[in-house]
Write a protein that holds these residues in place. Structure first.
Motif, short mmCIF file in Angstrom:
data_model
loop_
_atom_site.label_atom_id
_atom_site.label_comp_id
_atom_site.label_asym_id
_atom_site.label_seq_id
_atom_site.Cartn_x
_atom_site.Cartn_y
_atom_site.Cartn_z
N ALA A 98 95.78 28.97 28.95
CA ALA A 98 95.81 28.75 27.37
C ALA A 98 97.02 29.06 26.82
O ALA A 98 97.37 29.78 25.84
CB ALA A 98 94.74 29.78 26.79
N ASN A 99 98.14 28.03 27.36
CA ASN A 99 99.49 28.15 26.97
C ASN A 99 99.86 26.74 26.81
O ASN A 99 99.22 25.66 27.85
CB ASN A 99 100.23 28.94 27.77
N TRP A 100 101.02 26.35 25.97
CA TRP A 100 101.61 25.26 26.23
C TRP A 100 101.85 24.72 27.92
O TRP A 100 101.98 25.29 28.59
CB TRP A 100 102.85 25.08 25.44
N THR A 101 101.62 23.29 27.67
CA THR A 101 101.94 22.78 29.07
C THR A 101 103.41 22.39 29.48
O THR A 101 103.97 23.24 30.56
CB THR A 101 101.27 21.44 29.28
N SER A 102 103.99 21.76 28.54
CA SER A 102 105.43 21.35 28.65
C SER A 102 106.12 21.21 27.10
O SER A 102 105.36 21.07 26.18
CB SER A 102 105.51 20.07 29.30
N ALA A 103 107.33 21.69 27.08
CA ALA A 103 107.99 21.59 25.70
C ALA A 103 109.58 21.48 25.99
O ALA A 103 110.10 21.88 27.13
CB ALA A 103 107.67 22.98 25.33
N VAL A 104 110.06 20.90 24.85
CA VAL A 104 111.62 20.99 24.90
C VAL A 104 111.82 21.58 23.40
O VAL A 104 111.08 21.50 22.58
CB VAL A 104 111.91 19.46 24.74
N HIS A 105 112.91 22.48 23.50
CA HIS A 105 113.37 22.91 22.18
C HIS A 105 114.98 22.90 22.02
O HIS A 105 115.56 23.17 22.94
CB HIS A 105 112.92 24.50 22.27
N SER A 142 95.02 26.30 22.73
CA SER A 142 96.59 26.22 22.76
C SER A 142 97.39 25.73 23.92
O SER A 142 98.28 25.96 24.06
CB SER A 142 97.18 28.07 22.60
N SER A 143 96.63 25.05 24.70
CA SER A 143 97.12 24.32 25.66
C SER A 143 97.67 23.10 25.50
O SER A 143 97.25 22.01 25.72
CB SER A 143 96.26 24.19 26.99
N ASP A 144 98.56 22.83 24.46
CA ASP A 144 99.54 21.67 24.08
C ASP A 144 99.69 21.02 25.11
O ASP A 144 100.27 21.42 26.33
CB ASP A 144 100.51 21.80 23.11
N GLY A 145 99.74 19.50 25.19
CA GLY A 145 100.26 18.81 26.27
C GLY A 145 101.89 18.61 26.57
O GLY A 145 102.40 18.98 27.25
N ASP A 187 108.06 7.68 27.62
CA ASP A 187 107.66 6.27 28.08
C ASP A 187 106.52 6.47 29.21
O ASP A 187 106.86 7.00 30.29
CB ASP A 187 108.91 5.17 28.46
N GLY A 188 105.31 5.85 28.97
CA GLY A 188 104.44 5.68 30.17
C GLY A 188 103.79 7.06 30.42
O GLY A 188 103.57 7.26 31.73
N LEU A 189 103.52 8.01 29.49
CA LEU A 189 102.89 9.12 29.56
C LEU A 189 101.29 9.22 29.68
O LEU A 189 100.79 8.39 29.03
CB LEU A 189 103.36 10.17 28.63
N PHE A 190 100.97 9.99 30.35
CA PHE A 190 99.22 10.35 30.26
C PHE A 190 99.23 11.90 29.80
O PHE A 190 99.57 12.80 30.59
CB PHE A 190 98.59 10.20 31.52
N ILE A 191 98.46 12.29 28.87
CA ILE A 191 98.36 13.60 28.57
C ILE A 191 96.82 14.09 28.13
O ILE A 191 96.35 12.98 27.26
CB ILE A 191 99.31 13.98 27.37
N ARG A 192 96.41 14.96 28.90
CA ARG A 192 95.01 15.36 28.60
C ARG A 192 95.17 17.05 28.31
O ARG A 192 95.53 17.72 29.11
CB ARG A 192 94.13 15.26 30.01
N SER A 193 94.69 17.30 27.10
CA SER A 193 95.02 18.70 26.76
C SER A 193 93.76 19.17 26.13
O SER A 193 93.06 18.40 25.42
CB SER A 193 96.21 18.72 25.79
N ALA A 194 93.71 20.28 25.85
CA ALA A 194 92.56 21.12 24.96
C ALA A 194 93.14 21.28 23.68
O ALA A 194 92.44 22.47 22.86
CB ALA A 194 92.11 22.40 25.82
N ASP A 210 96.62 20.06 21.06
CA ASP A 210 97.55 18.78 20.41
C ASP A 210 97.90 18.19 21.67
O ASP A 210 98.95 19.05 22.54
CB ASP A 210 98.70 19.18 19.60
N SER A 211 97.93 16.94 21.88
CA SER A 211 98.38 16.15 23.25
C SER A 211 99.80 16.15 22.71
O SER A 211 100.60 16.55 23.78
CB SER A 211 97.74 14.76 23.11
N VAL A 212 100.30 15.66 21.95
CA VAL A 212 101.76 15.49 21.41
C VAL A 212 101.96 16.16 20.16
O VAL A 212 101.05 15.98 19.08
CB VAL A 212 102.33 14.09 21.44
N ALA A 213 102.93 17.26 20.15
CA ALA A 213 103.15 17.91 18.84
C ALA A 213 104.70 18.02 18.70
O ALA A 213 105.52 18.37 19.43
CB ALA A 213 102.69 19.56 18.96
N ILE A 214 105.09 17.64 17.54
CA ILE A 214 106.50 17.81 16.96
C ILE A 214 106.53 18.75 16.01
O ILE A 214 105.88 18.58 15.09
CB ILE A 214 106.94 16.25 16.35
#
Length: 829
Positions: free
Chosen positions: A254-261, A280-283, A295-302, A304-308
């Motif tokens: 129940a944590n973010w999957t991948s992130a950039v900061h 809370s498992s953002d994609g 480009d060309g992503l697949f995201i399955r999350s529980a 937000d799939s993509v969160a800016i």
């Protein structure tokens, strides 16, 4: 003989037709029309892979070769999510055999055009090109689902001996659970996880440049460490000029999957993220970064799939890092909670601009496992601002939505998720320049399109909806029932095959050589006479000219100029539709070298509406500052607004600058089901009971975990369902109440009917304004029979003062058995 030969020929043709039909049927039953001729490379699961990570829910083959299927973990509803991958070239046949019985199946996204054939329990289809395909059984997106990744062959595979490469070959590699150290990448390093490899652990790239994370293998994290390294499975912090390619990230925490900061100039291509564990498992989270391409992503999350997001230690957004130049394209998203595409809710950023989402398939979007229909700010495509900052140039284009609760939300608010995040609107901010183009929804949800600004200083403006199609119907104008727009959203356009519907009419921006374009007319008027059209450019000056020497109207440098000459110069606008408009502008002298000034006024038809005292406003000859105006007026289709400039004693130096703008004000729509919140008073709605001798008692939110408002009795409740509210009395009236935020005339529309028709003796219903019944008009409660699933409509007009209440009441008759009642009032100014 000829006749006989003809009969024989016909007979042979009939036999051939039967043979062809039989062959076709046999082919169809076998699962494909023809044997595909392409090639595939399938990678076996590691021999030492723990059994918990393997899935037996689906068996998959591609071109007859077995494809390894992995267990990503269970979703919010306790059902396992499976995935697998293979490389392909040419055209290949894929067969999937679920291990359980099912009635129907669906291959998504629809944009792939895959239907498949079924033989027994096996589903077969042909792929002509690499694609990500998901299998949904029996229409149950919350059930067991398979995600399959068919990829082009991998190229430029690095060697394992390069000292700058951290290399994981095929096999299971366990880096350790809690207490272990993530893989840390240094500048110029590459992490390569080969196809057939599963690496259990976390990855970090902090304060680096020129790093690469790639490979067709799997990065797996199924533990929460709560250590100094953080719980995100893959994180790039203050990384520059780097890339992520091909990797599969399976996050079962129940944590973010991948992130950039704080990162910049990154390319993320062909990434697959599967994180089904709620919540809370953002994609993929994009925090305070710029110049990123996905480009060309697949995201399955529980979540937000993509969160800016704008995340910063700064409290004032202007001091925080900006977010800009982010492109997300050619991808598929699936979110079991919150938003598929989310910008916000955290928005502590100097600004957010130049954001593009293009050619996307949103496969699924749900709001919340434990609070369905209670969070009206969740949607497939979402911008949610908690902190005042500047959003601009945001484009959502060529997006297809398969199934979602709501479609579009752009909202400013002060709290998020039951107060879990708090906002601040002390600073300047707005959303300006948002485009929704070629948005197609196949969804059976509400498909709500909501724009909700905060106040006059924090508005949403310059929004374009172009070719938005909902279940085959194009959104053509603002009468479309999917719109929910408040009074702090303006300058909105809807473009469709039937034309362009606008809310903003700016005299300078829409100045043309055609009378009547966008409703604008250019004319003169004498005394009490009627308007006479000017003529265009009769002297080569690109002016509209009247009958005299100097009377003219023209456009220059963002303003309209009017000059009278023994008659009034009149700029007119004709309303194309009925509504309330806000008329803003500033009138001032354009030529200040002499003369005796001008007098100006604004008229609706034959009545002066500004100045409000009925006297023309004088503008002195040298007044280059002028007088502003902000006027609200109700207009009926065909009404004319006239902006008039007249000389005083002569027309010398009477050039006058005036650039009026007319904006239709949105009828604030208050939809009980869409607006329902967990706080009393959200959007003016209150949840109460009323009982003779006691009066009004507030209900309490969710005391029993049911996502209901609950009263003091056992069964009195108000709750939300798909597109409607439900009220249940219990020795007290269940009372849904709304308080008017402003004075005005409202339309009160709705349908009340029994929701539970299995028994009981029906209910009594009524609507009250303050303490008086206003519906039914005879003063008698309306009875709804116990089995009346059709119900009774109401649709009437009320005049309200600010603070007046409208109460929707449901009362039991002899008893409250089976008294659940469906009622969704909609109140429109």
């Amino acid at each position: 003989m000829v006749k006989s030969n003809v009969h024989a020929s016909k007979g042979r043709k009939i036999i051939y037709m039967f043979l062809i039909a039989a062959i076709v049927m046999l082919i169809l039953e076998s699962g494909s029309m023809a044997e595909a001729s392409g090639t595939i490379t399938a990678y076996p699961a590691p021999a030492n892979l723990p059994s918990a990570y393997a899935s037996s829910d689906f068996a998959v083959t591609a071109q007859g070769s077995q494809v390894a299927v992995y267990n990503a973990g269970s979703n919010a509803w306790g059902n396992a999510v499976s995935y697998g991958a293979f490389d392909m070239s040419g055209s290949v046949t894929v067969s999937i055999t679920p291990n359980a019985a099912y009635g129907s199946y669906k291959l998504v996204p629809q944009s792939l055009g895959l239907t498949g054939t079924r033989s027994g329990n096996t589903i077969s289809f042909t792929l002509d090109h690499p694609a990500n395909v998901s299998l949904v059984l029996d229409g149950n997106y919350q059930g067991k689902v398979l995600h399959l990744f068919a990829q082009a062959p991998e190229t430029n595979i690095p060697g394992s001996s390069d000292p700058n490469i951290i290399y994981f070959g095929p096999g299971y590699h366990d880096l350790g659970g809690p207490g272990s150290t993530p893989i840390y990448l240094a500048s110029n390093q590459t992490l390569y996880i080969a196809a057939g490899a599963v690496v259990r652990g976390r990855v970090r790239a902090n304060d680096v440049s020129n790093v690469t994370i790639r490979g067709r293998g799997i990065l797996l994290n199924d533990y929460t460490a709560n250590d100094a390294h953080g719980n995100i499975t893959m994180a790039l912090n203050f990384a520059a000029n780097s890339k992520v390619q091909d990797i599969i990230v399976n996050n079962n925490t129940a944590n973010w999957t991948s992130a950039v900061h704080g990162s910049s100039f990154l390319n993320i291509t062909n990434y697959k993220g599967i994180s089904p564990k709620f919540a809370s498992s953002d994609g993929f989270d994009i925090n305070s970064s710029h110049d990123l391409t996905f480009d060309g992503l697949f995201i399955r999350s529980a979540d937000d799939s993509v969160a800016i997001k704008g995340l910063s230690d700064e409290t004032e957004p202007a001091r925080a890092l900006p977010i800009y130049n982010i492109e997300f394209k050619h991808s598929q998203l699936w979110s079991d909670a919150n938003n598929a595409i989310g910008i916000g809710a955290e928005t502590v950023a100097a600004y957010v601009k130049h954001i593009r989402f293009q050619n996307m398939d949103i496969l699924y979007n749900y709001d919340d496992r434990y609070h369905p229909d209670v969070l009206p700010d969740r949607s497939a495509i979402n911008i949610f601002a908690l902190n005042a900052t500047h959003f601009s140039d945001i484009v959502f284009e060529d997006i297809r939505v398969e199934k979602a609760k709501r479609l579009i939300n752009a909202q400013m608010d002060t709290s998020f998720y039951f107060g879990g995040l708090q906002g601040n609107w002390s600073w300047p901010g707005e959303m300006n320049g948002i485009t929704y183009r070629n948005i197609t929804s196949y969804s059976d949800g509400t498909n709500e399109i909501k724009l909700a600004g905060w106040d006059n200083q924090h508005q949403i403006s310059n929004v374009l909806f172009e070719n938005v199609v909902i279940n085959g119907n194009q959104v053509a104008d603002f009468n479309d029932p999917h719109f929910n727009i408040n009074g702090y959203a303006n300058r909105i356009q809807v473009k469709s095959a039937s034309g362009t519907a606008k809310t903003r009419f700016n005299a300078s921006d829409q100045f043309t050589a055609a009378q009547g374009s966008d409703g604008w007319h250019y004319s003169t008027r004498t005394g009490g006479g009627t308007a006479v059209d000017m003529n265009w450019n009769v002297d080569g000056s690109n002016h509209w000219r009247g009958p005299n020497t100097y009377d003219a109207i023209w456009n220059d440098s963002g303003s309209i100029y009017l000059h009278p000459d023994n008659n009034q110069a009149v700029l007119e606008w004709q309303a194309a539709k009925t509504g309330t408009v806000r008329i803003t502008g500033r009138v001032k002298k354009g030529a200040t070298g002499g003369g005796d000034g001008v007098k100006v006024s604004l008229w609706k038809n034959n009545t002066m509406i500004w100045p409000s005292n009925g006297q023309w406003q004088t503008i002195a000859y040298n007044d280059a500052t002028g007088i502003p105006h902000v006027i609200t007026a109700a207009v009926t289709q065909g009404d004319t607004l006239s902006f008039r400039v007249d000389q005083i004693t002569n027309s010398a130096y009477d050039t006058t600058s005036w650039n009026p703008e007319i904006n239709y004000q949105f009828n604030n729509v208050f939809n009980a089901a869409w607006d329902m919140g967990y706080l009393q008073g959200t959007r003016g709605w209150y949840y109460r009971v009323w009982r003779s001798g006691i009066g009004t008692t507030p209900m309490s939110w969710n005391p029993d975990g049911s996502n209901h408002w609950r009263g003091p009795g056992t069964y009195d409740a108000i709750w939300n369902g798909p597109g409607t509210m439900y009220l249940h009395p219990d020795n007290s009236q269940a009372m849904l109440e709304w308080a008017a935020p402003k004075a005005g005339t409202v339309r009160v529309k709705g349908l009340v009917k029994k929701a539970n028709t299995q028994g009981g003796d029906g209910v009594n219903v009524s609507i009250w304004k303050n303490g008086s019944m206003v519906w039914p008009t005879n003063g008698q409660w309306q009875t709804i029979g116990y089995n009346d699933a059709t119900g009774v409509n109401h649709d009437f007009i009320l005049s309200l003062a600010q603070g007046d209440t409208i109460s929707f009441r449901v009362d039991q008759r002899a008893n409250s058995a089976y008294d659940s009642t469906s009622w969704n009032p909609i109140i429109t100014y």
